[in-house]
Write a protein that holds these residues in place. Structure first.
Motif, PDB file in Angstrom:
ATOM      1  N   TYR A 300      -4.266  11.948 -12.350  1.00  0.00           N
ATOM      2  CA  TYR A 300      -3.451  10.764 -12.071  1.00  0.00           C
ATOM      3  C   TYR A 300      -3.723   9.631 -13.065  1.00  0.00           C
ATOM      4  O   TYR A 300      -3.026   8.618 -13.058  1.00  0.00           O
ATOM      5  N   ARG A 416       6.864  14.342  -6.008  1.00  0.00           N
ATOM      6  CA  ARG A 416       6.460  13.452  -4.910  1.00  0.00           C
ATOM      7  C   ARG A 416       6.724  11.984  -5.186  1.00  0.00           C
ATOM      8  O   ARG A 416       7.095  11.225  -4.290  1.00  0.00           O
ATOM      9  N   PHE A 417       6.517  11.561  -6.420  1.00  0.00           N
ATOM     10  CA  PHE A 417       6.692  10.149  -6.735  1.00  0.00           C
ATOM     11  C   PHE A 417       8.175   9.778  -6.686  1.00  0.00           C
ATOM     12  O   PHE A 417       9.024  10.508  -7.198  1.00  0.00           O
ATOM     13  N   TYR A 423       2.017   3.963  -6.750  1.00  0.00           N
ATOM     14  CA  TYR A 423       1.080   4.884  -6.108  1.00  0.00           C
ATOM     15  C   TYR A 423      -0.344   4.575  -6.575  1.00  0.00           C
ATOM     16  O   TYR A 423      -0.649   4.666  -7.767  1.00  0.00           O
ATOM     17  N   ASN A 424      -1.175   4.183  -5.618  1.00  0.00           N
ATOM     18  CA  ASN A 424      -2.576   3.883  -5.894  1.00  0.00           C
ATOM     19  C   ASN A 424      -3.456   5.033  -5.419  1.00  0.00           C
ATOM     20  O   ASN A 424      -3.238   5.588  -4.340  1.00  0.00           O
ATOM     21  N   LYS A 425      -4.467   5.359  -6.221  1.00  0.00           N
ATOM     22  CA  LYS A 425      -5.442   6.377  -5.857  1.00  0.00           C
ATOM     23  C   LYS A 425      -6.816   5.761  -6.055  1.00  0.00           C
ATOM     24  O   LYS A 425      -7.325   5.686  -7.184  1.00  0.00           O
ATOM     25  N   THR A 435      -3.602   3.859 -10.787  1.00  0.00           N
ATOM     26  CA  THR A 435      -2.280   3.474 -10.300  1.00  0.00           C
ATOM     27  C   THR A 435      -1.218   4.136 -11.168  1.00  0.00           C
ATOM     28  O   THR A 435      -1.329   4.149 -12.396  1.00  0.00           O
TER      29      THR A 435
END
Length: 681
Positions: A300, A416-417, A423-425, A435
């Motif tokens: 990611y 998925r996005f 989207y934060n991980k 991100t």
């Protein structure tokens, strides 16, 4: 049964004499001049069925490795020529004659990272009329020959040095291709090389990924039947495992950066496969378990196009950032999306191989694309860049491995996005926040930085390599300027009337999409702030509180844009509600800055020679004079972006509907209806 051989390290007066004679023969002289530059790398006969995004297959990886190695062998006309390349101006070594042998050693063993996997398949590989295997077979014994200009003096009573690093790298290649690099040597050469390499491996190290260099030297010679210091080997193995924090991240004392990945997460699994599985199966299993963690987190950190972020030291190793991914093909885990990992890996290769600034003198520059001195560390020499060759260790996987046969895909970016989302991980073990921004296909990282410039004797952990508020794949970092021009950080006018950036961050928490840090100025602990980053679909909302006890002049910068394709960076403003957005556009991206609270002035600053992508660049800065007596201590800022051909709507530029402050609490209501409650207690 192999007989154990006692190795006595070469010491005493004779070594001093030999070394003096060797040094007299050395001089810092220009590298051989090679006419012409390399043509840009081409993906010949791309396979868009197997690899719809890049066309790259395993064969193209071999082509890429041969392409880089061909540039290096442009400097080799006979077996005695060293791997010595033209020095670039600046802080890279050598600056004195005593560093020349190590310079040559780096060029030799680091190009071997590229060559060793190729030699496994093609032992008769010939470049520039030189048989590659014969070249290394000829050069390696010279390292232990006191009469050679390539002689590396045994460690003696010295501490850890660059020679330890390079000998560790050599041990890795000896493990990879012993039939080509080790077995053809005479017994005398083997014994002399063992003595030299073990003098470093059986000794002190640096408490970082360096422990693996001792580990590989000790492990290789143990596997060859030499007597080695097993207790020290076990100590370094256990200490390396103790550096693991989780979610794929090792702590490199003190940083979390690419060294977690191109060092720990390559060395550990590789050591397990070539030695550990047989001799230390439990330790080997632990390294492999730690490796498996990264495949669910680290990918990611790369953009939708598979591009890496310019972040951290040794950034000139570039493509080594993806070096762990191929080895995911050795894991018995059908949940791993190997097609995505290969898409990232090939994307990183093309990010650099297709950039016309990547090579100079037929060798990769010390920089990100072209040479970029602010990103160079003083431990680097021109040959250092071939550390990127670890990316090609993936060629050790057979052609039928699933890493090579899986159909290339874009993973969550496609499956998925969603657009208009972020989207934060968060990595709780390391406090790293990754991100991903689907609207522009970019990735971003926030990570450790807490290093005093006064204590940073090598000058990189406190620098722009680490001290930015965040790092983004679409916007490589711009260097700071003494006049106070800053990108993606704060600067403050200190007691010496110098503009000083944040370096001393303390992570507080990650909660509900908000990343909390405190920061204090190194030269004045009465200057401090509480920082909150809120990644948005098209940028970042900063809600920061000034808590300084003294008045201070301050500035904050957005990311910077380089001037590309000869187009002047356009500047504009756009009124949105009660606020004004300042916008810059370089024909690829637009950046907008909207001060919401606290800031007094906005400037677009054009600069030269600060950006890694182009000579000319521009950045938006906001500024203010802070007083502890001020009623409003909240500095709120929107730092936004779009692709160049997209228009800004009012909602794009002002996604904040309302911002209320009461004591230590800030309530932010977004136009989407989302609420952000921030407590600065």
């Amino acid at each position: 049964m192999i007989l154990l051989k006692q190795i006595k390290y070469i010491t005493g007066f004779c070594v001093v004499l030999f070394t003096m004679a060797s040094m007299e023969a050395q001089e810092i002289k220009p590298a051989k001049q090679v006419d012409g530059e390399m043509p840009l790398f081409e993906v010949e006969a791309p396979d868009y069925e197997l690899s719809p995004m890049t066309g790259m297959t395993r064969k193209h990886w071999e082509d890429a490795a041969r392409y880089l190695l061909e540039g290096a062998f442009s400097y080799i006309d006979n077996l005695d020529d060293p791997m010595k390349f033209p020095k670039l101006p600046g802080k890279s070594y050598p600056h004195s004659v005593d560093r020349v042998p190590t310079e040559k050693l780096e060029g030799l063993v680091r190009t071997l990272f590229v060559a060793a996997p190729l030699l496994k398949k093609e032992p008769d590989l010939t470049l520039n009329g030189i048989k590659v295997a014969e070249y290394y077979q000829h050069q390696i014994p010279k390292l232990a020959n006191p009469e050679s200009e390539a002689f590396i003096k045994p460690r003696g009573n010295g501490g850890p040095s660059q020679n330890l690093v390079e000998y560790g790298a050599l041990a890795i290649s000896l493990f990879i291709s012993p039939e080509t690099l080790w077995e053809p040597l005479s017994q005398d050469d083997k014994d002399a090389l063992a003595a030299s390499m073990l003098s470093y491996g059986d000794g002190p190290t640096v408490d970082s990924n360096w422990k693996f260099f001792n580990i590989f030297v000790l492990s290789f010679f143990d596997a060859q039947g030499y007597e080695v210091n097993k207790p020290l080997l076990e100590e370094y193995l256990n200490k390396s495992l103790a550096d693991y924090r989780g979610q794929g991240w090792y702590n490199d004392h003190p940083a979390y950066d690419y060294y977690s990945m191109w060092a720990f997460q390559v060395y550990g699994p590789m050591w397990a496969s070539v030695y550990g599985n047989t001799h230390y199966p439990e330790i080997a299993k632990a390294f492999k378990t730690n490796f498996q963690d990264l495949v669910y987190h680290y990918p990611y950190m790369f953009s939708e196009d598979g591009q890496m972020i310019m972040f951290g030291r040794s950034i000139s190793y570039r493509i080594a950032s993806m070096s762990p991914f191929p080895f995911a093909g050795t894991l018995d885990d059908d949940t791993i999306n190997l097609g995505w990992l290969r898409r990232i890996s090939s994307g990183v290769l093309l990010q650099f191989l297709k950039n016309p600034e990547f090579l100079k003198d037929r060798i990769p520059t010390l920089g990100f694309y072209d040479h970029f001195e602010p990103a160079v560390q003083n431990y680097s020499t021109r040959g250092s860049v071939f550390w990127m060759g670890k990316a090609f260790l993936g060629l050790l996987l057979p052609e039928d491995n699933a890493f090579w046969t899986a159909t290339e895909n874009e993973g969550p970016w496609a499956s998925r996005f969603e657009d208009d989302a972020v989207y934060n991980k968060f990595q709780s073990a390391s406090n790293v926040l990754l991100t991903d921004y689907p609207d522009i296909g970019a990735s971003e990282i926030r990570a450790w930085c807490h290093e005093r410039k006064a204590d940073d004797w090598q000058g990189f952990r406190s620098s722009e390599n680490y001290n930015k508020l965040s790092y983004n794949s679409a916007f490589p970092w711009q260097a700071d300027d003494a006049d106070g021009t800053i990108s993606m950080n704060y600067v403050f006018k200190n007691a010496k009337e110098e503009w000083e950036p944040w370096r001393l961050y303390t992570f507080k928490k990650y909660e509900d999409g908000k990343y909390y840090r405190d920061a204090v100025l190194e030269t004045n602990d009465q200057v401090h702030m509480q920082l909150v980053d809120i990644p948005l679909t098209n940028g970042i909302l900063r809600i920061d509180k000034q808590t300084s006890e003294v008045p201070v002049a301050m500035r904050l910068g957005h990311y910077a844009l380089p001037e590309i394709d000869g187009k002047t960076i356009e500047q504009s403003t756009q009124k949105v509600g009660d606020y004004t957005a300042t916008i810059i556009d370089n024909g690829q991206y637009q950046l907008a800055m909207v001060p919401l609270s606290g800031w007094e002035d906005v400037d677009v600053i054009e600069k030269t020679d600060l950006h890694p992508v182009a000579d000319d660049s521009a950045v938006i800065n906001v500024s203010a004079e802070f007083s502890p007596e001020a009623k409003n201590k909240i500095y709120a800022t929107l730092m936004l972006w779009k692709k160049s051909d997209e228009a800004w709507s009012a909602e794009d530029l002002l996604p904040v509907k309302d911002l209320k402050t009461e004591r230590n609490e800030v309530e932010v209501e977004m136009t989407s209806g989302e609420l952000h409650s921030i407590n600065f207690d």
